[in-house]
Design a protein around this motif. Sequence first.
Motif, PDB file in Angstrom:
ATOM      1  N   ALA A 153       0.768  -1.131  -0.082  1.00  0.00           N
ATOM      2  CA  ALA A 153      -0.067   0.071  -0.072  1.00  0.00           C
ATOM      3  C   ALA A 153       1.141   1.140   0.022  1.00  0.00           C
ATOM      4  O   ALA A 153       0.481   2.292  -0.739  1.00  0.00           O
ATOM      5  CB  ALA A 153      -0.838   0.141   1.220  1.00  0.00           C
ATOM      6  N   THR A 154       1.887   1.276   0.652  1.00  0.00           N
ATOM      7  CA  THR A 154       2.794   2.379   0.806  1.00  0.00           C
ATOM      8  C   THR A 154       3.734   2.667  -0.461  1.00  0.00           C
ATOM      9  O   THR A 154       3.962   3.693  -0.978  1.00  0.00           O
ATOM     10  CB  THR A 154       3.738   2.419   2.036  1.00  0.00           C
ATOM     11  N   VAL A 233      -3.529   9.725   0.830  1.00  0.00           N
ATOM     12  CA  VAL A 233      -4.478   8.745   1.408  1.00  0.00           C
ATOM     13  C   VAL A 233      -4.605   7.022   1.116  1.00  0.00           C
ATOM     14  O   VAL A 233      -4.527   6.867   0.126  1.00  0.00           O
ATOM     15  CB  VAL A 233      -6.065   9.362   1.251  1.00  0.00           C
ATOM     16  N   ILE A 234      -4.352   6.325   2.291  1.00  0.00           N
ATOM     17  CA  ILE A 234      -4.635   5.207   2.291  1.00  0.00           C
ATOM     18  C   ILE A 234      -5.877   4.542   2.937  1.00  0.00           C
ATOM     19  O   ILE A 234      -5.970   4.815   4.116  1.00  0.00           O
ATOM     20  CB  ILE A 234      -3.510   4.457   2.618  1.00  0.00           C
ATOM     21  N   ASP A 235      -6.801   3.946   2.231  1.00  0.00           N
ATOM     22  CA  ASP A 235      -8.032   3.883   2.614  1.00  0.00           C
ATOM     23  C   ASP A 235      -8.142   2.318   2.829  1.00  0.00           C
ATOM     24  O   ASP A 235      -8.256   1.311   2.068  1.00  0.00           O
ATOM     25  CB  ASP A 235      -9.052   4.068   1.592  1.00  0.00           C
ATOM     26  N   ALA A 236      -8.155   1.957   4.386  1.00  0.00           N
ATOM     27  CA  ALA A 236      -8.073   0.794   5.077  1.00  0.00           C
ATOM     28  C   ALA A 236      -9.621   0.440   5.470  1.00  0.00           C
ATOM     29  O   ALA A 236      -9.764  -0.553   6.237  1.00  0.00           O
ATOM     30  CB  ALA A 236      -7.017   0.600   5.942  1.00  0.00           C
ATOM     31  N   VAL A 237     -10.437   1.288   5.334  1.00  0.00           N
ATOM     32  CA  VAL A 237     -11.751   1.098   5.784  1.00  0.00           C
ATOM     33  C   VAL A 237     -12.612   0.551   4.827  1.00  0.00           C
ATOM     34  O   VAL A 237     -13.483  -0.285   5.003  1.00  0.00           O
ATOM     35  CB  VAL A 237     -12.492   2.400   6.350  1.00  0.00           C
ATOM     36  N   CYS A 238     -12.532   1.328   3.463  1.00  0.00           N
ATOM     37  CA  CYS A 238     -12.885   0.468   2.408  1.00  0.00           C
ATOM     38  C   CYS A 238     -14.473   0.526   2.180  1.00  0.00           C
ATOM     39  O   CYS A 238     -14.979  -0.168   1.618  1.00  0.00           O
ATOM     40  CB  CYS A 238     -12.363  -0.904   2.244  1.00  0.00           C
ATOM     41  N   VAL A 249     -10.011  15.159   0.662  1.00  0.00           N
ATOM     42  CA  VAL A 249      -8.775  15.700   1.752  1.00  0.00           C
ATOM     43  C   VAL A 249      -7.363  15.404   1.080  1.00  0.00           C
ATOM     44  O   VAL A 249      -6.505  16.006   1.688  1.00  0.00           O
ATOM     45  CB  VAL A 249      -9.067  15.056   2.943  1.00  0.00           C
ATOM     46  N   VAL A 250      -7.350  14.817  -0.066  1.00  0.00           N
ATOM     47  CA  VAL A 250      -5.951  14.698  -0.630  1.00  0.00           C
ATOM     48  C   VAL A 250      -5.228  15.784  -1.342  1.00  0.00           C
ATOM     49  O   VAL A 250      -6.317  16.888  -1.510  1.00  0.00           O
ATOM     50  CB  VAL A 250      -5.765  13.467  -1.673  1.00  0.00           C
ATOM     51  N   SER A 251      -4.055  16.054  -1.156  1.00  0.00           N
ATOM     52  CA  SER A 251      -3.689  17.561  -1.686  1.00  0.00           C
ATOM     53  C   SER A 251      -3.448  17.508  -3.173  1.00  0.00           C
ATOM     54  O   SER A 251      -3.463  16.382  -3.771  1.00  0.00           O
ATOM     55  CB  SER A 251      -2.183  17.674  -1.082  1.00  0.00           C
ATOM     56  N   PRO A 252      -3.304  18.483  -3.971  1.00  0.00           N
ATOM     57  CA  PRO A 252      -2.987  18.652  -5.073  1.00  0.00           C
ATOM     58  C   PRO A 252      -1.644  17.785  -5.425  1.00  0.00           C
ATOM     59  O   PRO A 252      -0.829  17.768  -4.752  1.00  0.00           O
ATOM     60  CB  PRO A 252      -2.692  20.150  -5.529  1.00  0.00           C
ATOM     61  N   ALA A 253      -1.679  17.155  -6.701  1.00  0.00           N
ATOM     62  CA  ALA A 253      -0.711  16.090  -6.876  1.00  0.00           C
ATOM     63  C   ALA A 253      -0.621  14.892  -6.090  1.00  0.00           C
ATOM     64  O   ALA A 253       0.448  14.167  -5.888  1.00  0.00           O
ATOM     65  CB  ALA A 253       0.796  16.851  -7.003  1.00  0.00           C
ATOM     66  N   GLY A 254      -1.594  14.619  -5.078  1.00  0.00           N
ATOM     67  CA  GLY A 254      -1.615  13.694  -4.381  1.00  0.00           C
ATOM     68  C   GLY A 254      -1.922  12.305  -4.646  1.00  0.00           C
ATOM     69  O   GLY A 254      -2.562  12.167  -6.006  1.00  0.00           O
ATOM     70  N   THR A 255      -1.970  11.129  -3.912  1.00  0.00           N
ATOM     71  CA  THR A 255      -2.523   9.682  -4.249  1.00  0.00           C
ATOM     72  C   THR A 255      -3.432   9.650  -3.294  1.00  0.00           C
ATOM     73  O   THR A 255      -3.104   9.475  -2.030  1.00  0.00           O
ATOM     74  CB  THR A 255      -1.007   8.987  -4.413  1.00  0.00           C
ATOM     75  N   VAL A 256      -4.499   8.790  -3.886  1.00  0.00           N
ATOM     76  CA  VAL A 256      -5.347   7.986  -3.170  1.00  0.00           C
ATOM     77  C   VAL A 256      -5.187   6.419  -3.298  1.00  0.00           C
ATOM     78  O   VAL A 256      -5.234   6.230  -4.649  1.00  0.00           O
ATOM     79  CB  VAL A 256      -6.878   8.410  -3.369  1.00  0.00           C
ATOM     80  N   VAL A 257      -4.917   5.453  -2.307  1.00  0.00           N
ATOM     81  CA  VAL A 257      -4.823   4.188  -2.449  1.00  0.00           C
ATOM     82  C   VAL A 257      -5.979   3.538  -1.689  1.00  0.00           C
ATOM     83  O   VAL A 257      -6.359   3.672  -0.665  1.00  0.00           O
ATOM     84  CB  VAL A 257      -3.551   3.995  -1.765  1.00  0.00           C
ATOM     85  N   VAL A 258      -6.430   2.490  -2.540  1.00  0.00           N
ATOM     86  CA  VAL A 258      -7.748   2.058  -2.534  1.00  0.00           C
ATOM     87  C   VAL A 258      -7.591   0.557  -2.339  1.00  0.00           C
ATOM     88  O   VAL A 258      -6.990  -0.173  -2.908  1.00  0.00           O
ATOM     89  CB  VAL A 258      -8.795   2.200  -3.620  1.00  0.00           C
ATOM     90  N   LEU A 259      -7.963   0.041  -1.042  1.00  0.00           N
ATOM     91  CA  LEU A 259      -7.559  -1.365  -0.737  1.00  0.00           C
ATOM     92  C   LEU A 259      -9.025  -2.341  -0.934  1.00  0.00           C
ATOM     93  O   LEU A 259      -8.962  -3.448  -0.721  1.00  0.00           O
ATOM     94  CB  LEU A 259      -7.207  -1.635   0.686  1.00  0.00           C
ATOM     95  N   VAL A 281      -5.087   4.788  -7.118  1.00  0.00           N
ATOM     96  CA  VAL A 281      -4.570   3.495  -7.334  1.00  0.00           C
ATOM     97  C   VAL A 281      -5.283   2.411  -6.391  1.00  0.00           C
ATOM     98  O   VAL A 281      -5.753   2.739  -5.206  1.00  0.00           O
ATOM     99  CB  VAL A 281      -3.044   3.151  -7.143  1.00  0.00           C
ATOM    100  N   GLY A 282      -5.367   1.192  -7.002  1.00  0.00           N
ATOM    101  CA  GLY A 282      -5.792   0.189  -6.292  1.00  0.00           C
ATOM    102  C   GLY A 282      -4.449  -0.470  -5.663  1.00  0.00           C
ATOM    103  O   GLY A 282      -3.384  -0.051  -6.065  1.00  0.00           O
ATOM    104  N   SER A 283      -4.645  -1.158  -4.397  1.00  0.00           N
ATOM    105  CA  SER A 283      -3.504  -2.030  -3.696  1.00  0.00           C
ATOM    106  C   SER A 283      -4.114  -3.421  -3.475  1.00  0.00           C
ATOM    107  O   SER A 283      -4.986  -3.516  -2.642  1.00  0.00           O
ATOM    108  CB  SER A 283      -2.822  -1.530  -2.643  1.00  0.00           C
ATOM    109  N   ARG A 284      -3.516  -4.371  -4.287  1.00  0.00           N
ATOM    110  CA  ARG A 284      -3.942  -5.772  -3.930  1.00  0.00           C
ATOM    111  C   ARG A 284      -2.850  -6.492  -3.507  1.00  0.00           C
ATOM    112  O   ARG A 284      -1.847  -6.710  -4.142  1.00  0.00           O
ATOM    113  CB  ARG A 284      -4.687  -6.303  -4.991  1.00  0.00           C
ATOM    114  N   LEU A 285      -2.864  -7.424  -2.600  1.00  0.00           N
ATOM    115  CA  LEU A 285      -1.804  -8.650  -1.988  1.00  0.00           C
ATOM    116  C   LEU A 285      -0.493  -7.714  -2.013  1.00  0.00           C
ATOM    117  O   LEU A 285      -0.482  -6.679  -1.447  1.00  0.00           O
ATOM    118  CB  LEU A 285      -1.922  -9.625  -2.989  1.00  0.00           C
ATOM    119  N   GLN A 286       0.335  -8.219  -2.886  1.00  0.00           N
ATOM    120  CA  GLN A 286       1.676  -7.566  -2.700  1.00  0.00           C
ATOM    121  C   GLN A 286       2.588  -7.948  -4.105  1.00  0.00           C
ATOM    122  O   GLN A 286       2.405  -8.982  -4.797  1.00  0.00           O
ATOM    123  CB  GLN A 286       2.547  -8.300  -1.711  1.00  0.00           C
ATOM    124  N   THR A 287       3.471  -7.310  -4.434  1.00  0.00           N
ATOM    125  CA  THR A 287       4.403  -7.377  -5.645  1.00  0.00           C
ATOM    126  C   THR A 287       5.696  -7.177  -5.279  1.00  0.00           C
ATOM    127  O   THR A 287       6.483  -6.179  -4.760  1.00  0.00           O
ATOM    128  CB  THR A 287       4.093  -6.289  -6.786  1.00  0.00           C
TER     129      THR A 287
END
Length: 339
Positions: A153-154, A233-238, A249-259, A281-287
């Motif tokens: 996610a990070t 922003v990393i959304d672990a509530v989903c 609430v994300v800043s300009p040029a920011g990133t929102v990560v969806v789990l 962006v989505g985030s699933r499992l791991q790479t």
Amino acid sequence: MKAVQVRKAHDLVINEVEQPQIVSATDVLVKTKRVGICGSDMHIYHGTNPLATLPRVVGHEVTGEVVETGSGVTSLKVGDHVVVEPISYCRECYACRKGRPNVCEKLSVFGVHEDGGMREFFVLPENQLHAVDSALDWNEAVMAEPYTIGAQATWRGQVGQGDTVLIQGAGPIGICILKFAKLLGASVMMTDLSAERLAFARENGADVTVQVNKENVKERVAEWTEGEGVNVVIDAVCLPMTFELGIEVVSPAGTVVVLGFDERPAQIPQLLITKKEITIVGSRLQTNQFPKVVDLLNSGKIKHDGLITHTFALKDVQEAFTFVENNPDKVRKAVIVFD
């Protein structure tokens, strides 16, 4: 041997089954030592996981000891302590060619699409097992897979030194994300409904916490960032509403990560995405996160630090699932202990 199987919704049994055998030269037979109970295991138990088929032996957060290796195995030996990388993939589709096997079109997840690790022995290919220091406590090793979710996610959020990060949700995955965000040098705000979970988040390095049923998240973000918004922003509530909030609430040029896997639509205006040029962006499992996580575990740079709150013997697995189901505010992570 004994294996824990969900036969249908709310129907969990301990079956006596044959011990698996090595078939391929690259196969490894592992004796299970610990299995964590994950939210996705609970969804399988409830019959609400859209990706799982039943009946299913659950369990993808797994650590154990190598007891036999195939003739072609070179990286592991009998007696090694290992953690499970729970994905297998085709290596040929577009996602695999792009180095993203976690979203392979033929992805198979141990404990979801195929029988998992909540059994006394299992066999997996060598490439799905990673050796950890034999001095590492089993209760530390079993957290490897959840940590890879935090690492992923990070990574997907491109979190870096000096970034401001909002993690929505201070449950087990939120805490794993927090640990990696702090390792990367970010300042972190965490939100949750539970004061106890937020207190634990502060113990694990959260710089700011917000109890969402008592405080306004948008106002706290504006105050904390002096009106800029958070960089990631990393959304672990989903939930649809937390996804919507992240865009706001994300800043300009920011990133929102969806789990999340919630199929309900969210109301997202295009203007905010375009005006702030937000990356979603989505985030699933791991790479390829396991080697990094294993190094951090071996060096003691990440520890569960109280994230594991409950352990249950294999014979008490039904009690474990019932307890997790009925006591979400008391359980951070529950683990099944194998002899």
